[in-house]
Design a protein around this motif. Sequence first.
Motif, PDB file in Angstrom:
ATOM      1  N   GLY A 130       7.010 -10.851 -17.364  1.00  0.00           N
ATOM      2  CA  GLY A 130       7.707 -11.493 -16.251  1.00  0.00           C
ATOM      3  C   GLY A 130       7.883 -12.985 -16.476  1.00  0.00           C
ATOM      4  N   ALA A 131       6.843 -13.626 -17.003  1.00  0.00           N
ATOM      5  CA  ALA A 131       6.933 -15.052 -17.298  1.00  0.00           C
ATOM      6  C   ALA A 131       7.970 -15.315 -18.387  1.00  0.00           C
ATOM      7  CB  ALA A 131       5.573 -15.581 -17.727  1.00  0.00           C
ATOM      8  N   ALA A 132       8.013 -14.453 -19.394  1.00  0.00           N
ATOM      9  CA  ALA A 132       8.997 -14.614 -20.471  1.00  0.00           C
ATOM     10  C   ALA A 132      10.417 -14.492 -19.935  1.00  0.00           C
ATOM     11  CB  ALA A 132       8.749 -13.572 -21.566  1.00  0.00           C
ATOM     12  N   GLU A 133      10.637 -13.544 -19.038  1.00  0.00           N
ATOM     13  CA  GLU A 133      11.974 -13.365 -18.458  1.00  0.00           C
ATOM     14  C   GLU A 133      12.408 -14.601 -17.677  1.00  0.00           C
ATOM     15  OE1 GLU A 133      11.828  -8.512 -17.826  1.00  0.00           O
ATOM     16  OE2 GLU A 133      11.133  -9.845 -16.237  1.00  0.00           O
ATOM     17  N   SER A 134      11.518 -15.118 -16.858  1.00  0.00           N
ATOM     18  CA  SER A 134      11.844 -16.306 -16.072  1.00  0.00           C
ATOM     19  C   SER A 134      12.061 -17.520 -16.971  1.00  0.00           C
ATOM     20  CB  SER A 134      10.729 -16.606 -15.065  1.00  0.00           C
ATOM     21  OG  SER A 134      10.617 -15.573 -14.117  1.00  0.00           O
ATOM     22  N   LEU A 135      11.226 -17.647 -17.997  1.00  0.00           N
ATOM     23  CA  LEU A 135      11.337 -18.786 -18.894  1.00  0.00           C
ATOM     24  C   LEU A 135      12.621 -18.727 -19.713  1.00  0.00           C
ATOM     25  CD1 LEU A 135       9.856 -21.338 -19.738  1.00  0.00           C
ATOM     26  CD2 LEU A 135       8.677 -20.019 -21.496  1.00  0.00           C
ATOM     27  N   ALA A 136      13.060 -17.520 -20.074  1.00  0.00           N
ATOM     28  CA  ALA A 136      14.316 -17.374 -20.812  1.00  0.00           C
ATOM     29  C   ALA A 136      15.490 -17.842 -19.964  1.00  0.00           C
ATOM     30  CB  ALA A 136      14.512 -15.923 -21.245  1.00  0.00           C
ATOM     31  N   ALA A 137      15.489 -17.479 -18.687  1.00  0.00           N
ATOM     32  CA  ALA A 137      16.550 -17.927 -17.784  1.00  0.00           C
ATOM     33  C   ALA A 137      16.542 -19.448 -17.665  1.00  0.00           C
ATOM     34  CB  ALA A 137      16.390 -17.278 -16.416  1.00  0.00           C
ATOM     35  N   TRP A 138      15.347 -20.023 -17.557  1.00  0.00           N
ATOM     36  CA  TRP A 138      15.227 -21.473 -17.471  1.00  0.00           C
ATOM     37  C   TRP A 138      15.680 -22.145 -18.759  1.00  0.00           C
ATOM     38  CZ3 TRP A 138      12.155 -24.719 -20.486  1.00  0.00           C
ATOM     39  CH2 TRP A 138      12.113 -26.063 -20.082  1.00  0.00           C
ATOM     40  N   ALA A 139      15.244 -21.612 -19.895  1.00  0.00           N
ATOM     41  CA  ALA A 139      15.592 -22.203 -21.188  1.00  0.00           C
ATOM     42  C   ALA A 139      17.099 -22.184 -21.422  1.00  0.00           C
ATOM     43  CB  ALA A 139      14.873 -21.464 -22.320  1.00  0.00           C
ATOM     44  N   ALA A 158      14.889 -16.454 -29.028  1.00  0.00           N
ATOM     45  CA  ALA A 158      16.026 -16.706 -29.905  1.00  0.00           C
ATOM     46  C   ALA A 158      17.193 -15.793 -29.544  1.00  0.00           C
ATOM     47  CB  ALA A 158      15.628 -16.511 -31.366  1.00  0.00           C
ATOM     48  N   HIS A 159      16.893 -14.528 -29.302  1.00  0.00           N
ATOM     49  CA  HIS A 159      17.957 -13.573 -28.984  1.00  0.00           C
ATOM     50  C   HIS A 159      18.600 -13.894 -27.639  1.00  0.00           C
ATOM     51  CE1 HIS A 159      20.040  -9.691 -29.363  1.00  0.00           C
ATOM     52  NE2 HIS A 159      19.939  -9.652 -28.042  1.00  0.00           N
ATOM     53  N   THR A 160      17.800 -14.187 -26.634  1.00  0.00           N
ATOM     54  CA  THR A 160      18.376 -14.468 -25.315  1.00  0.00           C
ATOM     55  C   THR A 160      19.175 -15.767 -25.332  1.00  0.00           C
ATOM     56  OG1 THR A 160      16.259 -15.473 -24.623  1.00  0.00           O
ATOM     57  CG2 THR A 160      16.648 -13.165 -24.041  1.00  0.00           C
ATOM     58  N   ALA A 161      18.783 -16.735 -26.186  1.00  0.00           N
ATOM     59  CA  ALA A 161      19.551 -17.978 -26.302  1.00  0.00           C
ATOM     60  C   ALA A 161      20.872 -17.755 -27.029  1.00  0.00           C
ATOM     61  CB  ALA A 161      18.727 -19.031 -27.026  1.00  0.00           C
ATOM     62  N   GLU A 162      20.836 -16.890 -28.040  1.00  0.00           N
ATOM     63  CA  GLU A 162      22.047 -16.628 -28.821  1.00  0.00           C
ATOM     64  C   GLU A 162      23.015 -15.701 -28.091  1.00  0.00           C
ATOM     65  OE1 GLU A 162      20.466 -15.049 -32.423  1.00  0.00           O
ATOM     66  OE2 GLU A 162      19.545 -16.963 -33.007  1.00  0.00           O
ATOM     67  N   HIS A 163      22.525 -14.954 -27.113  1.00  0.00           N
ATOM     68  CA  HIS A 163      23.357 -14.003 -26.371  1.00  0.00           C
ATOM     69  C   HIS A 163      23.177 -14.222 -24.864  1.00  0.00           C
ATOM     70  CE1 HIS A 163      22.449 -12.184 -30.315  1.00  0.00           C
ATOM     71  NE2 HIS A 163      23.689 -11.748 -30.259  1.00  0.00           N
ATOM     72  N   PRO A 164      23.573 -15.406 -24.356  1.00  0.00           N
ATOM     73  CA  PRO A 164      23.339 -15.700 -22.936  1.00  0.00           C
ATOM     74  C   PRO A 164      24.078 -14.761 -21.991  1.00  0.00           C
ATOM     75  CG  PRO A 164      24.797 -17.343 -23.933  1.00  0.00           C
ATOM     76  CD  PRO A 164      24.248 -16.517 -25.051  1.00  0.00           C
ATOM     77  N   ASP A 165      25.266 -14.316 -22.378  1.00  0.00           N
ATOM     78  CA  ASP A 165      25.990 -13.389 -21.498  1.00  0.00           C
ATOM     79  C   ASP A 165      25.292 -12.036 -21.449  1.00  0.00           C
ATOM     80  OD1 ASP A 165      27.925 -15.320 -20.964  1.00  0.00           O
ATOM     81  OD2 ASP A 165      29.166 -14.708 -22.658  1.00  0.00           O
ATOM     82  N   THR A 180      16.570 -26.978 -25.166  1.00  0.00           N
ATOM     83  CA  THR A 180      15.343 -26.177 -25.260  1.00  0.00           C
ATOM     84  C   THR A 180      15.515 -25.127 -26.349  1.00  0.00           C
ATOM     85  OG1 THR A 180      14.930 -26.466 -22.893  1.00  0.00           O
ATOM     86  CG2 THR A 180      13.716 -24.721 -24.018  1.00  0.00           C
ATOM     87  N   THR A 181      14.648 -25.159 -27.364  1.00  0.00           N
ATOM     88  CA  THR A 181      14.744 -24.210 -28.466  1.00  0.00           C
ATOM     89  C   THR A 181      13.883 -22.981 -28.202  1.00  0.00           C
ATOM     90  OG1 THR A 181      12.874 -25.127 -29.701  1.00  0.00           O
ATOM     91  CG2 THR A 181      15.046 -26.147 -30.064  1.00  0.00           C
ATOM     92  N   ALA A 182      14.153 -21.930 -28.965  1.00  0.00           N
ATOM     93  CA  ALA A 182      13.349 -20.715 -28.854  1.00  0.00           C
ATOM     94  C   ALA A 182      11.894 -21.009 -29.202  1.00  0.00           C
ATOM     95  CB  ALA A 182      13.909 -19.631 -29.776  1.00  0.00           C
TER      96      ALA A 182
END
Length: 216
Positions: free
Chosen positions: A168-177, A99-106, A183-185
């Motif tokens: 590591g998987a979470a980091e890659s998936l956040a970039a993909w999402a 949720a945080h990475t989606a709300e703050h993409p920059d 794609t929701t959190a």
Amino acid sequence: MGAVKTKRMPRAVREQQMLDAAVRIFGQRGYMAASMDEIAELAGVSKPLVYLYLNSKEDLFTACIRREAAALTEAVRAGVRPGLPADRQLWDGLRAFFAHTAEHPDGWSVLHLQARTHGEPFAAEVTAMRAEIVAFVTRLVAVAAREAHRDPDLPEHEVAGLAEALVGAAESLAAWANATPGTTARQAAATLMNFAWAGLGNLMHGQVWTPPAEPA
């Protein structure tokens, strides 16, 4: 009538305004392409004032990394409810993370892409944040092992390795999402739980995959 005097903005507020602008420019244009002129213009201040408050482009970028890293770790911690089973805590933490990475993409771009590729001092700031999150996940995996059976046989280094892989998987998936519209959190967190935790659950109960024997 004389000119109306405006109240001076507190330094802390003005500095956050500058950091907001800097995160946006760094995140969208990259560290090398970003200019202090652009950042000052977006923040609505003069370039000399940016230098006065934050010294240099390097110091400004470091301040951005530290602020965004602190905000991300705080979001994950705040999203986890202590006392729940380990899988529920991880689920809540992952939802908060995505949720945080989606709300703050920059901000996520600054942490995940820019800081890691522009020199050791910047990368070290992100490494410290990542280590904190890995330690949190390591504790959850260790708790899950204890919950599964009284005498867990997962070696400490294996627990740490599992945590590293999960983060590591979470980091890659956040970039993909962030790059995949719609794609929701919750969806991203569920994807990772199905990918990782299902396998961890088997591991906790002794259902371990073993590599094939090496040819003679």
